[in-house]
Write an enzyme that holds these catalytic residues in place. Structure first.
Site, short mmCIF file in Angstrom:
data_model
loop_
_atom_site.label_atom_id
_atom_site.label_comp_id
_atom_site.label_asym_id
_atom_site.label_seq_id
_atom_site.Cartn_x
_atom_site.Cartn_y
_atom_site.Cartn_z
N ASP A 127 0.85 -1.19 0.00
CA ASP A 127 0.00 0.00 0.00
C ASP A 127 0.89 1.25 0.00
O ASP A 127 2.00 1.21 0.52
CB ASP A 127 -0.87 0.05 1.26
CG ASP A 127 -2.01 -0.95 1.24
OD1 ASP A 127 -2.37 -1.44 0.16
OD2 ASP A 127 -2.54 -1.23 2.33
N ARG A 148 -0.75 -1.01 -8.53
CA ARG A 148 -2.14 -0.61 -8.27
C ARG A 148 -2.18 0.91 -8.40
O ARG A 148 -1.43 1.61 -7.72
CB ARG A 148 -2.59 -1.00 -6.86
CG ARG A 148 -3.98 -0.44 -6.52
CD ARG A 148 -4.25 -0.41 -5.01
NE ARG A 148 -4.33 -1.74 -4.44
CZ ARG A 148 -4.06 -1.99 -3.15
NH1 ARG A 148 -3.64 -1.02 -2.34
NH2 ARG A 148 -4.17 -3.21 -2.70
N GLY A 197 -5.32 8.44 -4.38
CA GLY A 197 -4.52 8.92 -3.23
C GLY A 197 -5.45 9.41 -2.14
O GLY A 197 -6.39 10.16 -2.44
N ARG A 255 -11.84 6.98 5.05
CA ARG A 255 -13.10 6.71 4.32
C ARG A 255 -14.12 7.80 4.65
O ARG A 255 -14.86 8.26 3.79
CB ARG A 255 -13.70 5.34 4.69
CG ARG A 255 -12.81 4.15 4.42
CD ARG A 255 -12.61 3.85 2.95
NE ARG A 255 -11.66 4.67 2.23
CZ ARG A 255 -10.32 4.55 2.26
NH1 ARG A 255 -9.74 3.67 3.00
NH2 ARG A 255 -9.56 5.35 1.53
C1 LIG Z 1 -8.58 -1.22 -3.80
C2 LIG Z 1 -8.14 0.14 -3.35
C3 LIG Z 1 -6.91 0.27 -2.74
C4 LIG Z 1 -6.47 1.53 -2.33
N1 LIG Z 1 -5.21 1.68 -1.83
C5 LIG Z 1 -4.76 2.90 -1.53
C6 LIG Z 1 -3.40 3.12 -1.13
O1 LIG Z 1 -2.58 2.20 -1.04
N2 LIG Z 1 -3.02 4.40 -0.85
C7 LIG Z 1 -3.88 5.46 -0.95
O2 LIG Z 1 -3.47 6.60 -0.72
N3 LIG Z 1 -5.18 5.26 -1.30
C8 LIG Z 1 -5.63 4.04 -1.59
N4 LIG Z 1 -6.93 3.88 -1.99
C9 LIG Z 1 -7.91 4.99 -1.81
C10 LIG Z 1 -7.93 5.90 -3.01
O3 LIG Z 1 -6.73 6.62 -3.10
C11 LIG Z 1 -9.13 6.89 -2.91
O4 LIG Z 1 -8.97 7.67 -1.76
C12 LIG Z 1 -10.49 6.22 -2.85
O5 LIG Z 1 -10.56 5.10 -3.67
C13 LIG Z 1 -11.59 7.23 -3.29
O6 LIG Z 1 -11.43 7.60 -4.64
P1 LIG Z 1 -12.34 6.96 -5.80
O7 LIG Z 1 -11.63 7.17 -7.07
O8 LIG Z 1 -12.62 5.56 -5.48
O9 LIG Z 1 -13.73 7.70 -5.78
P2 LIG Z 1 -14.16 9.10 -5.09
O10 LIG Z 1 -13.18 10.16 -5.44
O11 LIG Z 1 -14.47 8.84 -3.64
O12 LIG Z 1 -15.49 9.36 -5.83
C14 LIG Z 1 -15.49 9.78 -7.19
C15 LIG Z 1 -16.82 9.43 -7.84
O13 LIG Z 1 -17.00 8.01 -7.77
C16 LIG Z 1 -18.37 7.71 -7.65
N5 LIG Z 1 -18.60 7.02 -6.37
C17 LIG Z 1 -17.69 6.84 -5.39
N6 LIG Z 1 -18.22 6.17 -4.36
C18 LIG Z 1 -19.52 5.96 -4.68
C19 LIG Z 1 -20.58 5.32 -4.04
N7 LIG Z 1 -20.46 4.79 -2.80
N8 LIG Z 1 -21.77 5.25 -4.68
C20 LIG Z 1 -21.91 5.79 -5.89
N9 LIG Z 1 -20.94 6.42 -6.56
C21 LIG Z 1 -19.75 6.50 -5.97
C22 LIG Z 1 -19.09 9.04 -7.70
O14 LIG Z 1 -19.37 9.31 -9.04
C23 LIG Z 1 -18.02 10.01 -7.20
O15 LIG Z 1 -18.24 11.32 -7.55
C24 LIG Z 1 -7.35 2.65 -2.46
C25 LIG Z 1 -8.58 2.50 -3.09
C26 LIG Z 1 -8.98 1.29 -3.55
C27 LIG Z 1 -10.29 1.17 -4.25
#
Ligand SMILES: Cc1cc2nc3c(=O)[nH]c(=O)nc-3n(C[C@H](O)[C@H](O)[C@H](O)COP(=O)(O)OP(=O)(O)OC[C@H]3O[C@@H](n4cnc5c(N)ncnc54)[C@H](O)[C@@H]3O)c2cc1C
Length: 297
Positions: A124, A174, A178, A279
């Site tokens: 991660d 991955r 961020g 989260r």
């Molecule tokens: C498998 C995985 C591993 C990760 N590992 C790391 C890591 O090692 N380090 C790190 O810094 N971060 C990590 N992250 C977190 C990542 O950096 C983001 O903070 C997090 O995923 C939120 O960004 P997003 O692109 O998913 O969507 P967001 O920016 O939260 O949302 C963007 C858009 O997605 C849609 N959306 C999102 N959630 C929903 C929902 N519940 N229902 C409907 N629509 C929704 C909407 O259209 C929203 O406007 C990880 C994420 C994932 C999925």
């Protein structure tokens, strides 16, 4: 420290008493509960990556406990026969205490994981203060074992260079947006720019990388990746989508039914506060969900 940060501090009574609030994102505090969650995901055609929660340890004994927990987890995965690999945070393995010891602990985990069906170990990525150190430890271990790969964060200004390096190494990446609060000179802050940066890195990894993981719940990025791979004849088995446990479970299953590889990140353990806090701060819908569960309990 904000009120939220005080409530979620590891020594706060909130943490021990209010685990039920985090349950949507953290299926359990034991490896058995995490494996139960993986069993259900596997039954729905999804794979998983298990993360033993913890970060920022300042004492090598705590790092040893994390290392031992990973070895026990790998044994439990092998016995269960479930389809899951593991993710690990290097600050939980002592990165802030001693980089050499951290690299040694990581190498041991990666060697142990090599005996599993899904032998991959994901590192991660944490805050930008440890990006270079994390990638340095990754490269040291990767020189000897290829079943390990980093996370790159699209919001960091340095990431295109790190993507190029990962492609050169043939390393599995991955890609995510961020999740940490970063200064403006280090990371983009506005969503359109982050999305653009994500799409550019995703395209480079899809064209020339080694089985990249596209980690996002963002429909615009998911749709862009689906269109890009179709347009460039990139088969579904050359990449995977990844999402977090408890976030958009319907979308996870929809993508799996459409023929994509989908892996769900399943965190577990008692140190859930930092993860839960990220989260809550990234989406106000998550705060509403938690408040609702307080009322309807
Ligand atoms: C498998 C995985 C591993 C990760 N590992 C790391 C890591 O090692 N380090 C790190 O810094 N971060 C990590 N992250 C977190 C990542 O950096 C983001 O903070 C997090 O995923 C939120 O960004 P997003 O692109 O998913 O969507 P967001 O920016 O939260 O949302 C963007 C858009 O997605 C849609 N959306 C999102 N959630 C929903 C929902 N519940 N229902 C409907 N629509 C929704 C909407 O259209 C929203 O406007 C990880 C994420 C994932 C999925």
């Amino acid at each position: 420290m904000t009120v939220m940060e005080r409530l979620l501090a590891p020594d706060s009574p909130f943490q021990t008493r209010f685990y039920f609030l985090a349950k949507r994102f953290v299926p359990g505090e034991t490896v058995e509960s995490a494996l139960d969650a993986v069993r259900k995901l596997n039954a729905d055609g999804l794979t998983a990556t298990l993360d033993f929660l913890g970060e920022d340890v300042t004492d090598i004994r705590e790092a040893e406990q994390t290392r031992d927990a990973y070895h026990a987890m790998l044994d439990a995965i092998r016995q269960s026969g479930l389809r899951t690999n593991v993710s690990v945070k290097l600050t939980a393995l002592g990165l802030l205490v001693d980089e050499n010891v951290c690299a040694e602990f990581l190498a041991g985990i990666v060697e142990h994981a090599a005996s599993l069906d899904d032998s991959f170990v994901r590192i991660d990525m944490e805050g930008s203060a440890v990006t270079s150190a994390t990638l340095a430890v990754f490269e040291r271990v990767y020189a000897r074992h290829k079943n390990v790969g980093p996370v790159l964060q699209a919001y960091l200004r340095r990431t295109p260079t790190d993507v190029e390096r990962a492609i050169e190494l043939g390393a599995r990446v991955r890609l995510c947006k961020g999740a940490y609060r970063e200064p403006e000179d280090v990371a983009f802050a506005d969503m359109p720019t982050i999305r653009k940066a994500f799409a550019r890195s995703a395209e480079a990894l899809l064209l020339a990388g080694n089985y990249p993981a596209i980690a996002t719940h963002d429909d615009r990025l998911i749709d862009a990746v689906r269109a890009f791979t179709a347009e460039h004849g990139i088969a579904n088995d050359r990449f995977e989508f990844q999402m977090l446990y408890g976030v958009r479970p319907d979308k996870q299953r929809e993508l799996a039914r459409a023929g994509y590889n989908v892996r769900v990140y399943v965190p577990f353990g008692t140190h859930w506060a930092g993860y839960f806090y990220r989260r809550l701060t990234e989406r106000k819908e998550n705060v509403y969900f938690v408040l609702r569960s307080l009322i309807t309990r």
